[in-house]
Design an enzyme around this catalytic site. Structure first.
Site, mmCIF file in Angstrom:
data_model
loop_
_atom_site.group_PDB
_atom_site.id
_atom_site.type_symbol
_atom_site.label_atom_id
_atom_site.label_comp_id
_atom_site.label_asym_id
_atom_site.label_seq_id
_atom_site.Cartn_x
_atom_site.Cartn_y
_atom_site.Cartn_z
ATOM 1 N N SER A 176 1.602 -3.072 -2.852
ATOM 2 C CA SER A 176 0.286 -2.712 -2.312
ATOM 3 C C SER A 176 -0.040 -1.243 -2.565
ATOM 4 O O SER A 176 -1.186 -0.902 -2.870
ATOM 5 C CB SER A 176 0.222 -3.021 -0.811
ATOM 6 O OG SER A 176 0.296 -4.407 -0.590
ATOM 7 N N SER B 137 4.798 -13.497 -4.230
ATOM 8 C CA SER B 137 4.853 -14.619 -5.187
ATOM 9 C C SER B 137 6.295 -14.871 -5.640
ATOM 10 O O SER B 137 6.648 -14.581 -6.772
ATOM 11 C CB SER B 137 3.920 -14.378 -6.377
ATOM 12 O OG SER B 137 4.036 -13.093 -6.943
#
Length: 200
Positions: free
Chosen positions: A39, A106
């Site tokens: 992020s 993921s």
């Protein structure tokens, strides 16, 4: 699944859109453990691209789960669906000639491959970026206290502790965040985008 659906093409084709916006759409798929720096890099990369007057948009794991994917949990089935939806959404952004930046753990190789193939079938770029930091380092960072909670057993199915993370075998870009800062990480990605003619 509905079968009475027909794709409705627009009046602007991909070549015209790219020509007008003067950039090529692509998805930059950041994958890695929680607290690896995905992020942070995504935010800095988005800002840098916008300052270069490039059309870019960031899709962040937590943010998307507050809206589009708020109906999903963290079991394996939900994780797979989470990434399937993001693959489809990022493809739409890339198709619009946007530089889509996704920051999601993921954890499964198969799901990331499905996202890549989805883009490739549409003639769209897909760049897998492995944001890599050892488990010992991310546990030490632990900004949200999630690893501590997972170790204590209060969070189930936590990637890296009680659920698997399948590291990319051949990522397009490999960034080791225990060895470089965010500025260098952004520089590496920008160099890749320039070299492969996504930006100029």
């Amino acid at each position: 699944m509905s079968t009475n659906i027909t794709f409705h093409p627009g009046s602007v084709d991909a070549q015209e859109r790219v020509g007008l916006l003067k950039q090529t759409g692509v998805t930059i798929w950041l994958t890695g453990l929680s607290a690896s720096g995905k992020s942070t890099i995504a935010c800095a990369l988005e800002q840098h691209l916008l300052h270069l007057h490039k059309f870019a948009y960031r899709l962040d794991g937590d943010n998307v789960r507050l809206g589009l994917n708020k109906d999903l949990g963290f079991d394996e089935k939900s994780r797979v669906e989470n990434i399937r939806r993001i693959g489809e959404v990022s493809k739409l952004f890339a198709d619009s000639a946007c530089i889509a930046i996704t920051a999601f753990i993921s954890p499964y190789r198969t799901d990331r491959q499905v996202a890549r193939e989805l883009h490739e079938k549409g003639g769209l770029g897909f760049i897998e970026v492995f944001v890599d930091a050892p488990l010992s380092v991310v546990e030490q960072r632990d900004p949200k206290g999630l690893y501590k909670a997972a170790r204590a057993g209060t969070i189930k199915d936590f990637t890296g502790i009680s659920a698997p993370y399948e590291a990319p075998e051949k990522p397009d870009i490999h960034i080791k965040t225990d060895e470089c800062d965010v500025t260098k990480a952004v520089e590496v990605i920008i160099e890749y985008l320039t070299k492969h003619n996504y930006i100029s």
